[in-house]
Design a protein around this motif. Sequence first.
Motif, mmCIF file in Angstrom:
data_model
loop_
_atom_site.group_PDB
_atom_site.id
_atom_site.type_symbol
_atom_site.label_atom_id
_atom_site.label_comp_id
_atom_site.label_asym_id
_atom_site.label_seq_id
_atom_site.Cartn_x
_atom_site.Cartn_y
_atom_site.Cartn_z
ATOM 1 N N ILE A 34 0.326 -1.413 -0.109
ATOM 2 C CA ILE A 34 0.323 -0.214 -0.137
ATOM 3 C C ILE A 34 0.916 0.720 0.309
ATOM 4 N N THR A 35 0.962 1.581 -0.871
ATOM 5 C CA THR A 35 1.314 3.510 -1.157
ATOM 6 C C THR A 35 1.310 4.036 -0.562
ATOM 7 N N VAL A 36 2.281 5.316 -0.024
ATOM 8 C CA VAL A 36 2.196 6.550 0.577
ATOM 9 C C VAL A 36 1.886 7.502 -0.012
ATOM 10 N N GLN A 37 0.918 8.390 -0.171
ATOM 11 C CA GLN A 37 1.619 9.323 -1.266
ATOM 12 C C GLN A 37 0.742 10.958 0.069
ATOM 13 N N SER A 38 1.535 12.037 -0.862
ATOM 14 C CA SER A 38 1.157 13.606 -0.528
ATOM 15 C C SER A 38 0.434 14.792 -1.232
ATOM 16 N N MET A 39 0.477 15.465 -1.099
ATOM 17 C CA MET A 39 0.223 16.570 -2.410
ATOM 18 C C MET A 39 1.567 17.897 -1.697
ATOM 19 N N THR A 40 2.044 18.614 -3.070
ATOM 20 C CA THR A 40 2.380 19.964 -2.056
ATOM 21 C C THR A 40 1.873 20.759 -2.383
ATOM 22 N N ASN A 41 2.723 22.029 -1.477
ATOM 23 C CA ASN A 41 1.376 23.134 -1.306
ATOM 24 C C ASN A 41 2.423 24.496 -1.812
ATOM 25 N N THR A 42 2.937 24.727 -3.078
ATOM 26 C CA THR A 42 3.379 25.570 -3.409
ATOM 27 C C THR A 42 3.183 25.882 -4.471
ATOM 28 N N PRO A 43 3.340 26.896 -4.904
ATOM 29 C CA PRO A 43 2.615 27.584 -6.297
ATOM 30 C C PRO A 43 3.314 26.326 -7.126
ATOM 31 N N THR A 44 2.569 26.324 -8.057
ATOM 32 C CA THR A 44 3.799 24.762 -9.092
ATOM 33 C C THR A 44 4.259 25.751 -9.798
ATOM 34 N N SER A 45 3.939 26.655 -9.784
ATOM 35 C CA SER A 45 4.601 27.088 -11.513
ATOM 36 C C SER A 45 5.779 28.231 -10.451
ATOM 37 N N ASP A 46 6.443 28.124 -9.197
ATOM 38 C CA ASP A 46 7.814 27.653 -8.889
ATOM 39 C C ASP A 46 8.035 26.772 -8.784
ATOM 40 N N ALA A 47 9.239 26.662 -9.623
ATOM 41 C CA ALA A 47 9.673 25.251 -9.990
ATOM 42 C C ALA A 47 10.240 24.716 -8.708
ATOM 43 N N ASN A 48 11.102 26.018 -8.812
ATOM 44 C CA ASN A 48 12.177 25.554 -7.303
ATOM 45 C C ASN A 48 11.928 25.555 -6.573
ATOM 46 N N ALA A 49 10.771 26.046 -5.252
ATOM 47 C CA ALA A 49 9.611 26.081 -4.514
ATOM 48 C C ALA A 49 9.086 24.220 -4.138
ATOM 49 N N THR A 50 8.478 23.976 -5.175
ATOM 50 C CA THR A 50 8.252 22.616 -5.848
ATOM 51 C C THR A 50 8.724 21.664 -5.472
ATOM 52 N N ILE A 51 9.929 21.921 -6.487
ATOM 53 C CA ILE A 51 10.743 20.796 -6.077
ATOM 54 C C ILE A 51 11.643 20.618 -5.009
ATOM 55 N N GLY A 52 11.744 21.587 -4.246
ATOM 56 C CA GLY A 52 12.502 21.484 -2.726
ATOM 57 C C GLY A 52 11.286 21.239 -2.005
ATOM 58 N N GLN A 53 9.897 21.240 -2.003
ATOM 59 C CA GLN A 53 9.257 20.581 -0.959
ATOM 60 C C GLN A 53 8.590 18.803 -1.333
ATOM 61 N N ILE A 54 9.047 18.851 -2.638
ATOM 62 C CA ILE A 54 8.941 17.293 -2.802
ATOM 63 C C ILE A 54 10.365 16.217 -2.408
ATOM 64 N N ARG A 55 11.183 17.496 -2.672
ATOM 65 C CA ARG A 55 13.023 16.371 -2.097
ATOM 66 C C ARG A 55 12.340 16.045 -0.701
ATOM 67 N N GLU A 56 11.941 17.320 0.571
ATOM 68 C CA GLU A 56 11.695 16.739 2.362
ATOM 69 C C GLU A 56 10.720 15.520 1.499
ATOM 70 N N LEU A 57 9.368 15.356 1.147
ATOM 71 C CA LEU A 57 8.776 15.041 0.971
ATOM 72 C C LEU A 57 8.787 12.752 0.615
ATOM 73 N N GLU A 58 10.296 13.319 -0.311
ATOM 74 C CA GLU A 58 10.598 11.755 -0.516
ATOM 75 C C GLU A 58 11.309 11.689 0.348
ATOM 76 N N GLU A 59 12.637 12.092 1.251
ATOM 77 C CA GLU A 59 13.010 11.872 2.080
ATOM 78 C C GLU A 59 12.039 11.224 3.820
ATOM 79 N N ALA A 60 11.276 11.647 3.646
ATOM 80 C CA ALA A 60 10.113 11.584 4.691
ATOM 81 C C ALA A 60 9.213 9.685 4.152
#
Length: 381
Positions: A34-60
Motif C-alpha cells: 500500500i503506497t503513501v502519498q501527499s500533495m505539494t502546496n507550493t505554487p506549481t509555477s515556482d518550480a524550485n519551491a515545488t521541487i524543494g518540497q518534493i525532496r522533503e516528501l521523498e526523504e520522509a
Amino acid sequence: MSDHSHIRPWRHIERRKSRQIMVGNVPVGGDAPITVQSMTNTPTSDANATIGQIRELEEAGADIVRVSCPDEDSTAAFRTIAREAKVPLVADIHFHYKRGIEAAQAGAACLRINPGNIGNASRVRDVIQAAKDYGCSMRIGVNAGSLEKELLEKYGEPCPEAMVESALSHARILQDHDFHEFKISVKASDPFLTVAAYQQLADAIDCPLHLGVTEAGPLRTGTIKSAIGMGNMLWAGIGDTIRVSLAADPVEEIKVGFDILKSLGLRHRGVNIIACPSCARQGFNVIETVAVLEEKLAHIATPMSLSVIGCVVNGPGEALYTDVGFTGGGAGSGMIYLNGKIAGKLANAGMVDHIVSLVEAKAAELNAAREAEAVALVAAE
C-alpha cells in the motif's frame, strides 16, 4: 516485524483483490504494498519551491506525490519538476482538458481527473489519448463536496450511493475508450460517509482504490479522524494507496500515513517506538526522553522496534518483543535489552545517545542481512 498470521490469526488482514496499475514505476493494487502519498502546496509555477518540497516528501518516504496544475504556467513548470523528482508525480487536473494533455506531455505519471467534468466527448477522448500516448494512469477523484448537480438533485444530499454512482459513471467513460489504467477515490470529510462509500465501491468494481478522509483538519484532530476512517477500511482489507489530508506540513501527512499502516502491520518503515504514558513509578522522564529519541531517530528508514518503558512492571515484557529496549529502574539507571535479552545496565544520564547508537547499529545489521539475502537470491537464480 514479520507476518505471524499463521500463529496469530487475529492479526491477519485479507486485502481486497484488485487489479494492478502502474503509477510511473510504482505498482498500485494487486499484491503491491500500500503506497503513501501527499500533495505539494507550493505554487506549481515556482518550480524550485515545488521541487524543494518534493525532496522533503521523498526523504520522509513518500511513494507518490501529487502536484496541482490549475493553469498553463503550472503545466509549463511541471516538465522541470517531473524531471527532478525521484518519485512518480500525479498531476491534479480540474475542469480544463488542455491542462491534462499538457501535464501528460510534461511527464506526469498519473492524471487526477474526473472525465465527466472536462468538457465534451472529443475533449475527453483527447485527454485519454494523451494518457495512452505518454504512459499515464489516471485517478478518478470523487469528493462529497463537489458532486454533480444532477446527483445532488436525485439523492438530496451527498450520500454513499451518490458518490459511488458518480465514480462508476466516470469509470465507464474511461472503459468505453478502452482505458483501464485507473484508480478511484470517493472521499468525504465525514468518516462515516467516507467508509460507507468505499465499502460500496469496493464491491462494485475491481480497480485499485485510493483512500482518504478529505479535508480532515489540523494535525491532531485530522490525524485522529484519518486513522479512524482509513484504519477502519484498511483493517477490512480495502485500499491500495492512501493520502492523509491535513492542514499541516505535507511531510506530516507522510509520517501519519506510515504510522497508520505500521499500526496495522501493513507496511513498515522506520523505528516503531513503544512507550508507556508514564506515571509515578517511572525511573526517568519518559515523555521527554521519547520526544528526543523520536527526533534523533527520524533519519532511520529501516523497519525495527524500540521499547522505552518507565519501570519494571511492563518494561521487561515489552522488551522481549522489540529489537532494542530500555526499562527504567532505580538509583538513576535502567536496563538495556537487545533482541529481547538483557544487555546490561545503563545510567539515565547517557541513555539517549546510547540508545540511538544501539538502534543505528541494529539498523545497519538488519540492512546488511537484507542485502546478503538479496545477493543470495540472485546467485540462486
